[in-house]
Write an enzyme that holds these catalytic residues in place. Structure first.
Site, PDB file in Angstrom:
ATOM      1  N   GLN A 160      -9.240   2.434  -0.324  1.00  0.00           N
ATOM      2  CA  GLN A 160      -9.122   2.736  -1.758  1.00  0.00           C
ATOM      3  C   GLN A 160     -10.136   3.801  -2.152  1.00  0.00           C
ATOM      4  O   GLN A 160      -9.812   4.739  -2.881  1.00  0.00           O
ATOM      5  CB  GLN A 160      -9.315   1.458  -2.574  1.00  0.00           C
ATOM      6  CG  GLN A 160      -8.166   0.482  -2.345  1.00  0.00           C
ATOM      7  CD  GLN A 160      -8.262  -0.772  -3.179  1.00  0.00           C
ATOM      8  OE1 GLN A 160      -9.274  -1.019  -3.842  1.00  0.00           O
ATOM      9  NE2 GLN A 160      -7.225  -1.580  -3.146  1.00  0.00           N
ATOM     10  N   ARG A 166       1.547   4.305  -3.008  1.00  0.00           N
ATOM     11  CA  ARG A 166       1.337   5.723  -2.708  1.00  0.00           C
ATOM     12  C   ARG A 166       2.619   6.524  -2.887  1.00  0.00           C
ATOM     13  O   ARG A 166       2.585   7.695  -3.288  1.00  0.00           O
ATOM     14  CB  ARG A 166       0.782   5.863  -1.282  1.00  0.00           C
ATOM     15  CG  ARG A 166      -0.689   5.421  -1.199  1.00  0.00           C
ATOM     16  CD  ARG A 166      -1.097   5.080   0.213  1.00  0.00           C
ATOM     17  NE  ARG A 166      -2.518   4.835   0.376  1.00  0.00           N
ATOM     18  CZ  ARG A 166      -3.125   3.670   0.102  1.00  0.00           C
ATOM     19  NH1 ARG A 166      -2.440   2.643  -0.358  1.00  0.00           N
ATOM     20  NH2 ARG A 166      -4.437   3.535   0.306  1.00  0.00           N
ATOM     21  N   ARG A 194     -13.887  -6.588 -10.950  1.00  0.00           N
ATOM     22  CA  ARG A 194     -14.066  -5.973  -9.625  1.00  0.00           C
ATOM     23  C   ARG A 194     -14.891  -4.683  -9.705  1.00  0.00           C
ATOM     24  O   ARG A 194     -14.843  -3.959 -10.694  1.00  0.00           O
ATOM     25  CB  ARG A 194     -12.682  -5.731  -8.979  1.00  0.00           C
ATOM     26  CG  ARG A 194     -11.992  -7.061  -8.732  1.00  0.00           C
ATOM     27  CD  ARG A 194     -10.644  -6.902  -8.120  1.00  0.00           C
ATOM     28  NE  ARG A 194     -10.720  -6.352  -6.777  1.00  0.00           N
ATOM     29  CZ  ARG A 194      -9.652  -6.026  -6.057  1.00  0.00           C
ATOM     30  NH1 ARG A 194      -8.446  -6.208  -6.571  1.00  0.00           N
ATOM     31  NH2 ARG A 194      -9.791  -5.545  -4.849  1.00  0.00           N
ATOM     32  N   ARG A 239     -13.028 -14.107  -1.777  1.00  0.00           N
ATOM     33  CA  ARG A 239     -12.177 -14.796  -0.797  1.00  0.00           C
ATOM     34  C   ARG A 239     -12.984 -15.588   0.235  1.00  0.00           C
ATOM     35  O   ARG A 239     -12.415 -16.426   0.930  1.00  0.00           O
ATOM     36  CB  ARG A 239     -11.247 -13.785  -0.098  1.00  0.00           C
ATOM     37  CG  ARG A 239     -10.126 -13.332  -1.022  1.00  0.00           C
ATOM     38  CD  ARG A 239      -9.141 -12.397  -0.358  1.00  0.00           C
ATOM     39  NE  ARG A 239      -8.048 -12.093  -1.262  1.00  0.00           N
ATOM     40  CZ  ARG A 239      -7.265 -11.032  -1.169  1.00  0.00           C
ATOM     41  NH1 ARG A 239      -7.459 -10.147  -0.202  1.00  0.00           N
ATOM     42  NH2 ARG A 239      -6.294 -10.842  -2.026  1.00  0.00           N
ATOM     43  N   ASP A 281      -7.072  -7.769   4.546  1.00  0.00           N
ATOM     44  CA  ASP A 281      -6.267  -8.616   3.654  1.00  0.00           C
ATOM     45  C   ASP A 281      -5.739  -9.867   4.362  1.00  0.00           C
ATOM     46  O   ASP A 281      -5.259 -10.793   3.710  1.00  0.00           O
ATOM     47  CB  ASP A 281      -5.088  -7.823   3.088  1.00  0.00           C
ATOM     48  CG  ASP A 281      -5.555  -6.763   2.112  1.00  0.00           C
ATOM     49  OD1 ASP A 281      -6.663  -6.908   1.565  1.00  0.00           O
ATOM     50  OD2 ASP A 281      -4.817  -5.783   1.898  1.00  0.00           O
ATOM     51  N   GLY A 303      -6.090  -3.452  -7.841  1.00  0.00           N
ATOM     52  CA  GLY A 303      -7.231  -2.603  -7.524  1.00  0.00           C
ATOM     53  C   GLY A 303      -6.785  -1.259  -6.965  1.00  0.00           C
ATOM     54  O   GLY A 303      -7.394  -0.220  -7.247  1.00  0.00           O
ATOM     55  N   ARG A 360      -2.981 -13.821  -2.218  1.00  0.00           N
ATOM     56  CA  ARG A 360      -3.157 -14.129  -0.789  1.00  0.00           C
ATOM     57  C   ARG A 360      -3.756 -15.523  -0.581  1.00  0.00           C
ATOM     58  O   ARG A 360      -3.512 -16.165   0.428  1.00  0.00           O
ATOM     59  CB  ARG A 360      -4.001 -13.056  -0.111  1.00  0.00           C
ATOM     60  CG  ARG A 360      -3.314 -11.690  -0.160  1.00  0.00           C
ATOM     61  CD  ARG A 360      -3.838 -10.729   0.865  1.00  0.00           C
ATOM     62  NE  ARG A 360      -3.557  -9.362   0.472  1.00  0.00           N
ATOM     63  CZ  ARG A 360      -2.374  -8.763   0.614  1.00  0.00           C
ATOM     64  NH1 ARG A 360      -1.367  -9.401   1.156  1.00  0.00           N
ATOM     65  NH2 ARG A 360      -2.198  -7.514   0.221  1.00  0.00           N
ATOM     66  N   SER A 381       0.830  -1.214   0.000  1.00  0.00           N
ATOM     67  CA  SER A 381       0.000   0.000   0.000  1.00  0.00           C
ATOM     68  C   SER A 381       0.859   1.257   0.000  1.00  0.00           C
ATOM     69  O   SER A 381       0.581   2.223  -0.723  1.00  0.00           O
ATOM     70  CB  SER A 381      -0.875   0.034   1.258  1.00  0.00           C
ATOM     71  OG  SER A 381      -1.900  -0.905   1.174  1.00  0.00           O
TER      72      SER A 381
HETATM   73  C1  S3P Z   1      -5.692  -1.123   0.059  1.00  0.00           C
HETATM   74  C2  S3P Z   1      -6.914  -1.125   0.675  1.00  0.00           C
HETATM   75  C3  S3P Z   1      -7.713  -2.329   0.892  1.00  0.00           C
HETATM   76  C4  S3P Z   1      -6.894  -3.594   0.729  1.00  0.00           C
HETATM   77  C5  S3P Z   1      -6.000  -3.541  -0.472  1.00  0.00           C
HETATM   78  C6  S3P Z   1      -5.050  -2.366  -0.400  1.00  0.00           C
HETATM   79  C7  S3P Z   1      -4.982   0.153  -0.139  1.00  0.00           C
HETATM   80  O1  S3P Z   1      -8.772  -2.358  -0.048  1.00  0.00           O
HETATM   81  O2  S3P Z   1      -7.733  -4.714   0.646  1.00  0.00           O
HETATM   82  O3  S3P Z   1      -5.228  -4.723  -0.583  1.00  0.00           O
HETATM   83  O4  S3P Z   1      -3.769   0.131  -0.431  1.00  0.00           O
HETATM   84  O5  S3P Z   1      -5.618   1.202   0.000  1.00  0.00           O
HETATM   85  P1  S3P Z   1     -10.187  -1.654   0.252  1.00  0.00           P
HETATM   86  O6  S3P Z   1      -9.937  -0.242   0.480  1.00  0.00           O
HETATM   87  O7  S3P Z   1     -10.991  -1.877  -0.991  1.00  0.00           O
HETATM   88  O8  S3P Z   1     -10.738  -2.388   1.439  1.00  0.00           O
END
Ligand code: S3P
Length: 426
Positions: free
Chosen positions: A166, A27, A121, A342, A311, A93, A385, A23
Protein backbone atom coordinates in the site's frame (compact mmCIF):
# COMPACT_ATOMS: atom_id res chain seq x y z
CA UNK A 1 -25.78 -11.29 11.67
CA UNK A 2 -24.68 -14.12 13.98
CA UNK A 3 -23.59 -17.45 12.56
CA UNK A 4 -23.55 -20.93 14.06
CA UNK A 5 -20.83 -23.19 12.65
CA UNK A 6 -20.74 -26.95 13.29
CA UNK A 7 -18.19 -29.66 12.72
CA UNK A 8 -18.12 -31.28 9.27
CA UNK A 9 -18.33 -35.03 9.42
CA UNK A 10 -18.15 -36.08 5.77
CA UNK A 11 -15.11 -34.14 4.42
CA UNK A 12 -14.94 -31.38 1.80
CA UNK A 13 -15.13 -32.62 -1.80
CA UNK A 14 -15.72 -31.36 -5.33
CA UNK A 15 -14.63 -28.16 -7.05
CA UNK A 16 -15.03 -24.41 -6.48
CA UNK A 17 -14.00 -21.35 -8.47
CA UNK A 18 -12.37 -18.78 -6.22
CA UNK A 19 -13.76 -15.24 -6.68
CA UNK A 20 -11.98 -12.12 -7.80
CA UNK A 21 -8.76 -10.79 -6.25
CA UNK A 22 -9.42 -7.77 -4.01
CA UNK A 23 -6.02 -6.10 -4.52
CA UNK A 24 -6.19 -6.42 -8.30
CA UNK A 25 -9.85 -5.29 -8.42
CA UNK A 26 -8.99 -2.05 -6.59
CA UNK A 27 -6.11 -1.38 -8.94
CA UNK A 28 -8.15 -2.17 -12.06
CA UNK A 29 -10.60 0.61 -11.17
CA UNK A 30 -7.95 3.10 -10.09
CA UNK A 31 -5.53 2.63 -12.96
CA UNK A 32 -8.12 2.39 -15.74
CA UNK A 33 -9.59 5.63 -14.36
CA UNK A 34 -6.17 7.22 -14.98
CA UNK A 35 -5.83 5.65 -18.44
CA UNK A 36 -7.12 7.22 -21.66
CA UNK A 37 -9.82 5.13 -23.32
CA UNK A 38 -12.34 2.45 -22.63
CA UNK A 39 -11.55 -0.53 -20.36
CA UNK A 40 -13.55 -3.70 -19.95
CA UNK A 41 -12.94 -5.13 -16.48
CA UNK A 42 -13.93 -8.79 -16.12
CA UNK A 43 -14.42 -10.76 -12.89
CA UNK A 44 -14.52 -7.62 -10.73
CA UNK A 45 -14.86 -8.30 -6.97
CA UNK A 46 -18.31 -8.38 -5.36
CA UNK A 47 -16.68 -7.31 -2.06
CA UNK A 48 -17.71 -4.05 -0.40
CA UNK A 49 -14.11 -2.73 -0.32
CA UNK A 50 -13.71 -2.73 -4.11
CA UNK A 51 -17.14 -1.14 -4.48
CA UNK A 52 -15.92 1.65 -2.17
CA UNK A 53 -13.10 2.29 -4.66
CA UNK A 54 -15.55 2.30 -7.57
CA UNK A 55 -17.78 4.87 -5.82
CA UNK A 56 -14.78 7.09 -5.06
CA UNK A 57 -13.82 7.16 -8.76
CA UNK A 58 -17.44 7.88 -9.78
CA UNK A 59 -17.25 10.93 -7.52
CA UNK A 60 -13.99 11.84 -9.27
CA UNK A 61 -15.89 11.99 -12.57
CA UNK A 62 -15.17 8.54 -14.02
CA UNK A 63 -18.11 6.90 -15.74
CA UNK A 64 -18.80 3.19 -15.67
CA UNK A 65 -21.49 0.79 -16.72
CA UNK A 66 -22.00 -2.77 -15.49
CA UNK A 67 -22.58 -5.33 -18.28
CA UNK A 68 -23.29 -7.98 -15.64
CA UNK A 69 -22.69 -8.26 -11.87
CA UNK A 70 -18.94 -8.65 -12.26
CA UNK A 71 -18.17 -7.14 -15.64
CA UNK A 72 -18.02 -3.42 -16.27
CA UNK A 73 -16.93 -0.89 -18.82
CA UNK A 74 -15.07 2.14 -17.55
CA UNK A 75 -14.46 5.22 -19.71
CA UNK A 76 -11.88 7.91 -18.98
CA UNK A 77 -9.96 10.69 -20.72
CA UNK A 78 -7.16 10.06 -18.21
CA UNK A 79 -8.17 13.02 -16.03
CA UNK A 80 -10.06 13.20 -12.73
CA UNK A 81 -12.56 15.91 -11.76
CA UNK A 82 -12.77 17.72 -8.43
CA UNK A 83 -15.26 15.88 -6.20
CA UNK A 84 -18.25 17.82 -4.86
CA UNK A 85 -18.39 15.74 -1.65
CA UNK A 86 -15.93 14.04 0.71
CA UNK A 87 -14.81 10.61 -0.52
CA UNK A 88 -15.86 7.58 1.56
CA UNK A 89 -13.29 4.74 1.62
CA UNK A 90 -15.47 2.57 3.90
CA UNK A 91 -13.41 -0.17 5.59
CA UNK A 92 -10.73 -0.17 2.90
CA UNK A 93 -7.14 0.72 3.73
CA UNK A 94 -6.10 -0.01 0.15
CA UNK A 95 -8.57 2.59 -1.14
CA UNK A 96 -7.44 5.29 1.28
CA UNK A 97 -3.70 4.74 0.95
CA UNK A 98 -3.52 4.30 -2.83
CA UNK A 99 -6.02 7.04 -3.64
CA UNK A 100 -4.11 9.52 -1.44
CA UNK A 101 -1.11 8.99 -3.77
CA UNK A 102 -3.31 9.71 -6.78
CA UNK A 103 -5.01 12.78 -5.28
CA UNK A 104 -1.86 14.42 -3.86
CA UNK A 105 -0.75 15.51 -7.36
CA UNK A 106 -4.12 16.70 -8.75
CA UNK A 107 -5.06 20.32 -9.38
CA UNK A 108 -7.93 20.18 -6.85
CA UNK A 109 -8.44 19.52 -3.14
CA UNK A 110 -10.24 16.50 -1.66
CA UNK A 111 -11.08 14.75 1.60
CA UNK A 112 -10.84 10.99 2.24
CA UNK A 113 -12.66 9.42 5.19
CA UNK A 114 -13.55 5.90 6.34
CA UNK A 115 -15.47 3.79 8.85
CA UNK A 116 -14.62 3.30 12.54
CA UNK A 117 -11.95 0.65 11.86
CA UNK A 118 -10.28 2.58 9.02
CA UNK A 119 -10.30 5.80 11.08
CA UNK A 120 -8.05 4.09 13.65
CA UNK A 121 -5.45 2.88 11.14
CA UNK A 122 -2.06 4.59 10.68
CA UNK A 123 -1.71 6.95 7.71
CA UNK A 124 1.70 8.41 8.63
CA UNK A 125 3.26 5.74 6.44
CA UNK A 126 1.78 7.44 3.35
CA UNK A 127 1.65 11.06 4.58
CA UNK A 128 5.40 11.05 5.25
CA UNK A 129 6.67 10.06 1.77
CA UNK A 130 3.97 12.11 0.03
CA UNK A 131 5.02 15.18 2.05
CA UNK A 132 8.62 14.65 0.92
CA UNK A 133 7.28 14.77 -2.65
CA UNK A 134 5.70 18.17 -1.93
CA UNK A 135 2.20 17.01 -0.99
CA UNK A 136 0.13 18.98 1.49
CA UNK A 137 -2.10 16.80 3.68
CA UNK A 138 -3.96 17.56 6.91
CA UNK A 139 -4.95 14.62 9.10
CA UNK A 140 -6.26 13.76 12.54
CA UNK A 141 -2.88 13.02 14.15
CA UNK A 142 -1.84 10.97 11.12
CA UNK A 143 -5.20 9.19 10.93
CA UNK A 144 -8.24 9.72 8.70
CA UNK A 145 -9.92 11.90 7.64
CA UNK A 146 -7.24 13.14 5.25
CA UNK A 147 -7.63 16.56 3.65
CA UNK A 148 -5.46 16.57 0.54
CA UNK A 149 -4.53 19.90 -1.08
CA UNK A 150 -3.54 19.10 -4.69
CA UNK A 151 0.06 20.19 -5.46
CA UNK A 152 2.78 19.85 -8.07
CA UNK A 153 4.83 16.90 -6.88
CA UNK A 154 8.52 16.08 -7.36
CA UNK A 155 10.06 12.62 -7.59
CA UNK A 156 12.01 11.26 -4.61
CA UNK A 157 14.17 8.33 -3.69
CA UNK A 158 12.41 6.66 -0.76
CA UNK A 159 13.75 3.79 1.32
CA UNK A 160 10.74 2.42 3.13
CA UNK A 161 11.24 0.74 6.50
CA UNK A 162 8.04 -1.23 5.92
CA UNK A 163 7.51 -3.89 3.27
CA UNK A 164 4.05 -2.62 2.34
CA UNK A 165 2.39 -2.74 -1.06
CA UNK A 166 0.00 0.00 0.00
CA UNK A 167 2.84 2.39 0.84
CA UNK A 168 4.76 1.40 -2.28
CA UNK A 169 1.72 1.82 -4.51
CA UNK A 170 0.87 5.20 -2.98
CA UNK A 171 4.37 6.53 -3.69
CA UNK A 172 4.47 5.06 -7.21
CA UNK A 173 1.06 6.55 -8.05
CA UNK A 174 2.25 9.94 -6.81
CA UNK A 175 5.38 9.39 -8.91
CA UNK A 176 3.21 8.84 -11.98
CA UNK A 177 2.20 12.52 -11.75
CA UNK A 178 5.48 13.95 -10.36
CA UNK A 179 8.40 15.79 -11.98
CA UNK A 180 11.52 13.65 -12.36
CA UNK A 181 12.06 10.10 -11.25
CA UNK A 182 10.65 8.32 -8.19
CA UNK A 183 12.58 5.41 -6.74
CA UNK A 184 11.04 3.20 -4.03
CA UNK A 185 12.89 0.49 -2.13
CA UNK A 186 11.54 -1.78 0.60
CA UNK A 187 13.19 -4.27 3.00
CA UNK A 188 11.40 -7.29 1.46
CA UNK A 189 9.33 -7.58 -1.71
CA UNK A 190 5.64 -6.87 -1.12
CA UNK A 191 2.89 -7.71 -3.63
CA UNK A 192 3.71 -6.22 -7.04
CA UNK A 193 0.26 -5.92 -8.65
CA UNK A 194 0.70 -2.15 -9.02
CA UNK A 195 3.98 -2.51 -10.89
CA UNK A 196 2.59 -5.23 -13.17
CA UNK A 197 -0.61 -3.39 -14.00
CA UNK A 198 1.04 0.00 -14.52
CA UNK A 199 3.49 -1.66 -16.92
CA UNK A 200 0.59 -3.42 -18.70
CA UNK A 201 -1.05 0.00 -19.19
CA UNK A 202 2.14 1.54 -20.60
CA UNK A 203 3.74 3.37 -17.65
CA UNK A 204 7.46 4.11 -17.65
CA UNK A 205 8.21 1.79 -14.73
CA UNK A 206 11.05 -0.63 -13.92
CA UNK A 207 11.05 -3.07 -11.06
CA UNK A 208 13.51 -5.58 -9.87
CA UNK A 209 12.85 -7.25 -6.54
CA UNK A 210 12.61 -4.68 -3.79
CA UNK A 211 13.45 -1.62 -5.97
CA UNK A 212 11.02 0.15 -8.29
CA UNK A 213 11.57 3.23 -10.46
CA UNK A 214 8.79 5.22 -12.11
CA UNK A 215 8.64 8.39 -14.24
CA UNK A 216 5.70 10.62 -15.14
CA UNK A 217 3.67 8.64 -17.68
CA UNK A 218 0.37 8.59 -19.51
CA UNK A 219 -1.56 5.33 -19.27
CA UNK A 220 -3.47 3.72 -22.13
CA UNK A 221 -6.60 1.68 -21.47
CA UNK A 222 -6.37 -2.11 -21.92
CA UNK A 223 -9.01 -4.65 -20.92
CA UNK A 224 -8.30 -6.30 -17.56
CA UNK A 225 -9.37 -9.79 -16.55
CA UNK A 226 -9.03 -10.34 -12.80
CA UNK A 227 -7.97 -13.73 -11.41
CA UNK A 228 -9.17 -15.36 -8.17
CA UNK A 229 -7.82 -14.19 -4.82
CA UNK A 230 -5.22 -16.45 -3.17
CA UNK A 231 -6.01 -14.77 0.15
CA UNK A 232 -9.63 -15.94 -0.19
CA UNK A 233 -8.45 -19.35 -1.43
CA UNK A 234 -6.36 -19.74 1.72
CA UNK A 235 -9.45 -20.20 3.90
CA UNK A 236 -10.23 -23.22 1.71
CA UNK A 237 -6.64 -24.45 1.58
CA UNK A 238 -6.57 -24.50 5.39
CA UNK A 239 -10.04 -26.05 5.66
CA UNK A 240 -9.06 -28.77 3.17
CA UNK A 241 -5.86 -29.61 5.06
CA UNK A 242 -7.52 -29.89 8.49
CA UNK A 243 -11.06 -31.21 7.84
CA UNK A 244 -10.73 -35.03 7.74
CA UNK A 245 -11.41 -36.84 4.41
CA UNK A 246 -11.18 -33.72 2.23
CA UNK A 247 -10.02 -33.73 -1.38
CA UNK A 248 -11.12 -30.92 -3.70
CA UNK A 249 -10.00 -28.49 -6.40
CA UNK A 250 -9.89 -24.69 -6.12
CA UNK A 251 -9.95 -23.14 -9.60
CA UNK A 252 -8.65 -19.82 -10.95
CA UNK A 253 -6.33 -18.90 -8.06
CA UNK A 254 -3.90 -15.99 -8.54
CA UNK A 255 -0.35 -17.37 -8.15
CA UNK A 256 1.71 -14.20 -8.36
CA UNK A 257 4.95 -15.18 -6.51
CA UNK A 258 4.66 -12.12 -4.24
CA UNK A 259 1.41 -13.64 -2.88
CA UNK A 260 2.19 -17.37 -2.66
CA UNK A 261 3.79 -17.46 0.82
CA UNK A 262 0.92 -19.73 1.94
CA UNK A 263 2.07 -22.40 -0.53
CA UNK A 264 5.58 -22.23 0.97
CA UNK A 265 4.08 -22.69 4.44
CA UNK A 266 2.00 -25.66 3.28
CA UNK A 267 5.17 -27.24 1.90
CA UNK A 268 7.12 -26.63 5.15
CA UNK A 269 4.24 -28.15 7.14
CA UNK A 270 4.06 -31.22 4.87
CA UNK A 271 0.59 -30.39 3.50
CA UNK A 272 -0.71 -31.85 0.25
CA UNK A 273 -1.54 -28.99 -2.14
CA UNK A 274 -0.80 -29.53 -5.81
CA UNK A 275 -0.73 -26.84 -8.54
CA UNK A 276 -2.59 -28.29 -11.52
CA UNK A 277 -2.48 -25.80 -14.36
CA UNK A 278 -0.60 -22.50 -14.56
CA UNK A 279 -1.04 -19.67 -17.10
CA UNK A 280 -0.63 -15.86 -17.40
CA UNK A 281 -3.78 -13.65 -17.42
CA UNK A 282 -3.49 -9.83 -17.69
CA UNK A 283 0.17 -10.13 -16.61
CA UNK A 284 -0.62 -12.26 -13.50
CA UNK A 285 0.06 -16.01 -12.96
CA UNK A 286 -3.09 -18.09 -12.37
CA UNK A 287 -3.67 -21.79 -11.65
CA UNK A 288 -5.85 -24.46 -10.03
CA UNK A 289 -5.03 -26.08 -6.68
CA UNK A 290 -5.90 -29.59 -5.47
CA UNK A 291 -6.04 -29.81 -1.67
CA UNK A 292 -6.14 -32.99 0.43
CA UNK A 293 -6.36 -33.58 4.19
CA UNK A 294 -2.81 -33.89 5.55
CA UNK A 295 -0.76 -34.65 8.64
CA UNK A 296 1.02 -31.40 9.44
CA UNK A 297 4.18 -30.43 11.28
CA UNK A 298 5.02 -27.07 12.85
CA UNK A 299 7.29 -24.53 11.11
CA UNK A 300 8.75 -21.04 11.50
CA UNK A 301 7.26 -18.17 9.49
CA UNK A 302 9.31 -14.96 9.41
CA UNK A 303 11.32 -12.43 7.40
CA UNK A 304 10.73 -12.12 3.66
CA UNK A 305 7.89 -14.63 3.86
CA UNK A 306 5.72 -12.26 5.93
CA UNK A 307 4.70 -9.75 3.21
CA UNK A 308 3.96 -12.70 0.91
CA UNK A 309 1.27 -14.01 3.28
CA UNK A 310 0.42 -11.08 5.55
CA UNK A 311 -3.36 -11.37 5.08
CA UNK A 312 -3.30 -15.15 5.51
CA UNK A 313 -1.75 -15.13 9.01
CA UNK A 314 -5.02 -15.31 11.02
CA UNK A 315 -6.08 -18.51 9.26
CA UNK A 316 -2.50 -19.82 9.24
CA UNK A 317 -2.73 -19.56 13.05
CA UNK A 318 -5.76 -21.87 12.86
CA UNK A 319 -3.72 -24.25 10.66
CA UNK A 320 -0.84 -24.23 13.16
CA UNK A 321 -3.15 -25.43 15.96
CA UNK A 322 -3.43 -28.66 13.93
CA UNK A 323 0.33 -29.11 13.25
CA UNK A 324 2.54 -31.28 15.49
CA UNK A 325 5.06 -29.14 17.39
CA UNK A 326 5.60 -25.43 17.99
CA UNK A 327 4.91 -23.00 15.16
CA UNK A 328 6.58 -19.61 15.57
CA UNK A 329 5.36 -16.63 13.56
CA UNK A 330 7.51 -13.50 13.88
CA UNK A 331 8.37 -10.19 12.10
CA UNK A 332 4.63 -9.62 11.61
CA UNK A 333 4.15 -6.59 13.88
CA UNK A 334 2.20 -4.78 11.14
CA UNK A 335 -0.54 -7.35 11.68
CA UNK A 336 -1.56 -5.11 14.59
CA UNK A 337 -2.43 -2.33 12.09
CA UNK A 338 -4.89 -4.21 9.91
CA UNK A 339 -8.70 -4.05 10.03
CA UNK A 340 -8.18 -5.08 13.69
CA UNK A 341 -5.14 -5.84 15.84
CA UNK A 342 -4.96 -9.31 14.36
CA UNK A 343 -2.34 -10.58 16.84
CA UNK A 344 -4.38 -9.82 19.96
CA UNK A 345 -7.68 -10.74 18.31
CA UNK A 346 -6.55 -14.13 16.95
CA UNK A 347 -5.01 -15.15 20.28
CA UNK A 348 -8.10 -14.11 22.24
CA UNK A 349 -10.52 -15.91 19.93
CA UNK A 350 -8.50 -19.10 19.36
CA UNK A 351 -8.01 -19.50 23.12
CA UNK A 352 -11.80 -19.63 23.41
CA UNK A 353 -11.63 -22.81 21.30
CA UNK A 354 -9.01 -24.28 23.65
CA UNK A 355 -6.01 -23.65 21.37
CA UNK A 356 -2.52 -23.36 22.88
CA UNK A 357 -1.48 -19.98 21.43
CA UNK A 358 0.54 -17.09 22.84
CA UNK A 359 0.96 -13.53 21.69
CA UNK A 360 4.39 -11.97 21.06
CA UNK A 361 5.02 -8.34 20.05
CA UNK A 362 5.43 -9.38 16.41
CA UNK A 363 3.51 -12.64 16.06
CA UNK A 364 2.43 -15.88 17.69
CA UNK A 365 3.74 -19.04 19.30
CA UNK A 366 1.35 -21.95 18.71
CA UNK A 367 1.67 -25.46 20.15
CA UNK A 368 -0.10 -28.26 18.35
CA UNK A 369 -1.77 -30.44 17.67
CA UNK A 370 -4.68 -29.38 19.90
CA UNK A 371 -8.28 -30.50 19.56
CA UNK A 372 -10.53 -27.45 19.22
CA UNK A 373 -13.41 -27.79 21.66
CA UNK A 374 -15.71 -25.01 20.48
CA UNK A 375 -18.89 -24.36 22.45
CA UNK A 376 -17.94 -20.67 22.53
CA UNK A 377 -19.05 -17.27 21.22
CA UNK A 378 -16.58 -15.47 18.95
CA UNK A 379 -16.08 -11.82 18.05
CA UNK A 380 -15.07 -10.52 14.62
CA UNK A 381 -13.69 -7.02 15.46
CA UNK A 382 -15.13 -5.44 12.26
CA UNK A 383 -12.63 -7.69 10.46
CA UNK A 384 -13.60 -9.95 7.54
CA UNK A 385 -10.54 -12.18 7.84
CA UNK A 386 -11.15 -12.78 11.56
CA UNK A 387 -14.72 -13.81 10.74
CA UNK A 388 -13.63 -16.35 8.10
CA UNK A 389 -10.72 -17.69 10.19
CA UNK A 390 -13.09 -18.42 13.09
CA UNK A 391 -15.51 -20.10 10.68
CA UNK A 392 -12.73 -22.42 9.44
CA UNK A 393 -11.80 -23.30 13.04
CA UNK A 394 -15.50 -24.01 13.68
CA UNK A 395 -15.49 -26.63 10.90
CA UNK A 396 -13.26 -28.91 13.02
CA UNK A 397 -14.53 -28.00 16.50
CA UNK A 398 -15.99 -30.75 18.64
CA UNK A 399 -18.96 -28.53 19.54
CA UNK A 400 -20.72 -25.81 17.52
CA UNK A 401 -19.53 -22.19 17.81
CA UNK A 402 -21.38 -18.90 17.43
CA UNK A 403 -19.67 -16.12 15.45
CA UNK A 404 -21.00 -12.61 16.15
CA UNK A 405 -21.40 -10.08 13.31
CA UNK A 406 -20.42 -12.55 10.62
CA UNK A 407 -21.60 -10.05 7.97
CA UNK A 408 -18.10 -8.51 7.95
CA UNK A 409 -17.21 -11.31 5.54
CA UNK A 410 -18.91 -9.21 2.81
CA UNK A 411 -15.97 -6.78 2.84
CA UNK A 412 -13.89 -9.13 0.69
CA UNK A 413 -15.69 -12.44 0.17
CA UNK A 414 -19.51 -12.42 0.14
CA UNK A 415 -19.51 -15.81 -1.63
CA UNK A 416 -17.56 -17.52 1.22
CA UNK A 417 -20.31 -19.56 2.89
CA UNK A 418 -21.98 -20.60 -0.38
CA UNK A 419 -18.66 -22.07 -1.50
CA UNK A 420 -18.13 -23.91 1.82
CA UNK A 421 -21.62 -25.41 1.45
CA UNK A 422 -20.84 -26.46 -2.11
CA UNK A 423 -17.87 -28.50 -0.84
CA UNK A 424 -19.92 -29.96 2.03
CA UNK A 425 -22.85 -31.00 -0.16
CA UNK A 426 -20.71 -32.06 -3.18
C1 S3P B 1 -2.76 -4.73 0.08
C2 S3P B 1 -1.58 -4.75 0.78
C3 S3P B 1 -1.44 -5.30 2.13
C4 S3P B 1 -2.62 -6.17 2.52
C5 S3P B 1 -3.93 -5.55 2.13
C6 S3P B 1 -4.00 -5.30 0.64
C7 S3P B 1 -2.80 -4.13 -1.26
O1 S3P B 1 -1.35 -4.23 3.05
O2 S3P B 1 -2.61 -6.42 3.89
O3 S3P B 1 -5.01 -6.40 2.48
O4 S3P B 1 -3.78 -4.35 -2.00
O5 S3P B 1 -1.84 -3.43 -1.61
P1 S3P B 1 0.06 -3.56 3.43
O6 S3P B 1 0.65 -3.04 2.21
O7 S3P B 1 -0.29 -2.46 4.39
O8 S3P B 1 0.84 -4.66 4.08
Amino acid sequence: MDKIVSKITSGLKGEIVIPSDKSISHRAIMFSSLAKGKTKISNFSRGADCHSTLKVFSQLGIEHEFLSEQELILISNGKLKAPTKDLNCGNSGTTMRLVSGILAGQNFDSVLFGDESLSKRPMKRVIEPLSLMGAKIDSNEFKAPLKIYGQNLRGIEYNSKLASAQVKSCVLLAGLHADGETIFTEPYVSRDHTERMLKYLGADIQYDGAKTTIKRSELTAHDISICGDISSATFFIVAGLIVPNSDFVIKNVGLNPTRTGILDVVKMMGGDVEILDKKLVSNEEVGDLRVKTSDLRACEISGSLIPRLIDELPVIAVLATQAEGTTVIKDAQDLRNKESDRITAVVKELRKFGADIDETPDGFIINGKTPLKGNCELDTYHDHRLAMSMYVAGLISENPVKINEFQWVDISFPEFETLVNKLIEH
